[in-house]
Design a protein around this motif. Structure first.
Motif, PDB file in Angstrom:
ATOM      1  N   THR A   1      36.481 -16.883   5.419  1.00 28.47           N
ATOM      2  CA  THR A   1      37.416 -15.751   5.454  1.00 28.47           C
ATOM      3  C   THR A   1      36.702 -14.459   5.829  1.00 28.47           C
ATOM      4  OG1 THR A   1      37.174 -15.383   3.052  1.00 28.47           O
ATOM      5  CG2 THR A   1      38.984 -16.803   3.781  1.00 28.47           C
ATOM      6  N   GLU A   2      35.460 -14.315   5.381  1.00 30.65           N
ATOM      7  CA  GLU A   2      34.688 -13.124   5.755  1.00 30.65           C
ATOM      8  C   GLU A   2      34.419 -13.095   7.259  1.00 30.65           C
ATOM      9  OE1 GLU A   2      32.261 -12.449   1.529  1.00 30.65           O
ATOM     10  OE2 GLU A   2      31.313 -13.499   3.209  1.00 30.65           O
ATOM     11  N   SER A   3      34.425 -14.257   7.879  1.00 32.93           N
ATOM     12  CA  SER A   3      34.262 -14.338   9.339  1.00 32.93           C
ATOM     13  C   SER A   3      35.585 -14.156  10.080  1.00 32.93           C
ATOM     14  CB  SER A   3      33.650 -15.692   9.718  1.00 32.93           C
ATOM     15  OG  SER A   3      32.339 -15.809   9.197  1.00 32.93           O
ATOM     16  N   GLY A   4      36.682 -13.999   9.315  1.00 34.04           N
ATOM     17  CA  GLY A   4      37.981 -13.730   9.925  1.00 34.04           C
ATOM     18  C   GLY A   4      38.946 -14.891   9.945  1.00 34.04           C
ATOM     19  N   ALA A   5      38.513 -16.067   9.500  1.00 30.53           N
ATOM     20  CA  ALA A   5      39.407 -17.231   9.501  1.00 30.53           C
ATOM     21  C   ALA A   5      40.513 -17.081   8.463  1.00 30.53           C
ATOM     22  CB  ALA A   5      38.619 -18.503   9.231  1.00 30.53           C
ATOM     23  N   ARG A   6      41.683 -17.601   8.789  1.00 29.80           N
ATOM     24  CA  ARG A   6      42.768 -17.737   7.816  1.00 29.80           C
ATOM     25  C   ARG A   6      42.655 -19.151   7.244  1.00 29.80           C
ATOM     26  NH1 ARG A   6      45.100 -16.299  12.484  1.00 29.80           N
ATOM     27  NH2 ARG A   6      46.823 -17.801  12.549  1.00 29.80           N
ATOM     28  N   VAL A   7      42.524 -19.243   5.917  1.00 29.96           N
ATOM     29  CA  VAL A   7      42.197 -20.531   5.298  1.00 29.96           C
ATOM     30  C   VAL A   7      43.248 -20.906   4.266  1.00 29.96           C
ATOM     31  CG1 VAL A   7      40.481 -21.866   4.039  1.00 29.96           C
ATOM     32  CG2 VAL A   7      39.732 -20.056   5.602  1.00 29.96           C
ATOM     33  N   ALA A   8      43.815 -22.095   4.421  1.00 32.32           N
ATOM     34  CA  ALA A   8      44.723 -22.659   3.426  1.00 32.32           C
ATOM     35  C   ALA A   8      44.087 -23.921   2.861  1.00 32.32           C
ATOM     36  CB  ALA A   8      46.075 -22.996   4.053  1.00 32.32           C
TER      37      ALA A   8
END
Length: 315
Positions: free
Chosen positions: A97-104
């Motif tokens: 997430t810190e790299s910008g990914a949206r994570v579910a």
């Protein structure tokens, strides 16, 4: 199969707002590979650069995945983790997430949960309610939970309430699917008292009889009831593992008690405690384990204002 692929498409569009140009990664294991395939195929049909990464089944929730999987997560735009044990509270998810990914994350998801229950909620409404509860937690200083003559107190001052709304459409957003909870990391060393858990516990599933947890100076010191000793062994003996890591409130009106913590902790009007790691959402403990316990119909006060009255949310 077509039905589950169509449901997967709806999840990708409604909950993650995917776009055809994005890189989509599904992380899975041997246990949940079949369900992961539906999401992978749905991504392809939506025109995403769809990728499937299978890892060995982890031993417990909160354990880190292999480094190669963590690197793949950081390099994707959208990540869904369909695994037996949860990757929600791991460094791998946090760094993605810190790299910008949206994570579910979908730990323990079943075919039945793909079709019924919490996944069918109106997530625009779940989002509104979850944000309200998260703000109350952020502004709060002290939590008191009461149930059946037992009382637990903890300090949450200076900690931020986290929204798991089920809608992760901005860079760096993350949470469970299905979802609907607001949670916070209590200040370490402050939780004290006892609480009767009567919903479900990770490692034991849906409870046939309650388990009483005793907590002193922020640590779980004992558990009594059917399966309690077995569960303590799963959790571990270290102070880090016994840390009161999380206090959460469920906000999904469609969630159903099933024994699967992914859905159980989202039930509107329940609360849950977790033990172990909390360094990924504002705490200071990294234990390599994170196990949740769900309490049905509690009464909750935040700064002496009643928020839940025997399971009825009053906001």
């Amino acid at each position: 199969m077509n039905e589950l692929i169509n449901i997967s498409k709806k999840i990708l569009l409604d909950c993650l707002g995917v776009k055809a140009v994005e890189k989509f990664l599904v992380v899975t294991d041997d246990v949940k590979e079949e369900l992961a395939e539906y999401l992978y195929e749905a991504g392809k049909e939506l025109g995403l650069t769809s990728m499937l990464f299978k890892i060995p089944a982890l031993r417990k929730s909160g354990e880190e995945p292999p480094k190669t999987a963590a690197e793949a997560m950081k390099n994707a735009d959208v990540v869904i983790c369909v695994t037996e044990h949860s990757l929600t509270h791991t460094r791998a998810k946090k760094e993605a997430t810190e790299s910008g990914a949206r994570v579910a994350t979908m730990p323990g998801i079943t075919k039945e949960m793909f079709i019924n229950g919490a996944i069918t909620a109106d997530y625009t409404q779940v989002e509104k309610l979850t944000k309200k509860v998260a703000e109350i937690l952020t502004q709060g200083r002290k939590v008191i939970v009461e149930k059946d003559g037992h009382r637990l107190e903890m300090n949450i001052e200076g900690r931020k309430g986290i929204e798991s709304t089920g809608r992760y459409i901005e860079k760096g957003q993350s949470g469970n699917l299905p979802s609907g909870e607001a949670y916070i990391a209590p200040v370490e060393g402050t939780a004290c008292g006892s609480i009767l858990v009567d919903g479900s516990i990770v490692g034991l599933g849906k409870l046939n009889s309650p388990i009483l947890l005793r907590i002193e100076k922020g640590l779980l010191v004992d558990a009594e009831g059917d399966g309690a000793k077995e569960w303590l062994k799963i959790l571990g003996n270290s102070d880090a593992a016994r840390n009161v890591a999380e206090f959460g409130i469920g906000t999904n009106p469609n969630a159903i008690l099933s024994g699967n913590i992914l859905e159980d902790e989202k039930i509107l009007g329940t609360i849950h405690l977790a033990f172990g790691s909390n360094d990924t959402f504002g705490g200071k403990v990294n234990a390599g384990v994170h196990l949740d316990a769900v309490v049905l119909n509690p009464t909750v006060y935040i700064d002496e204002k009643i928020i839940l009255d025997k399971g009825r949310l009053l906001i």
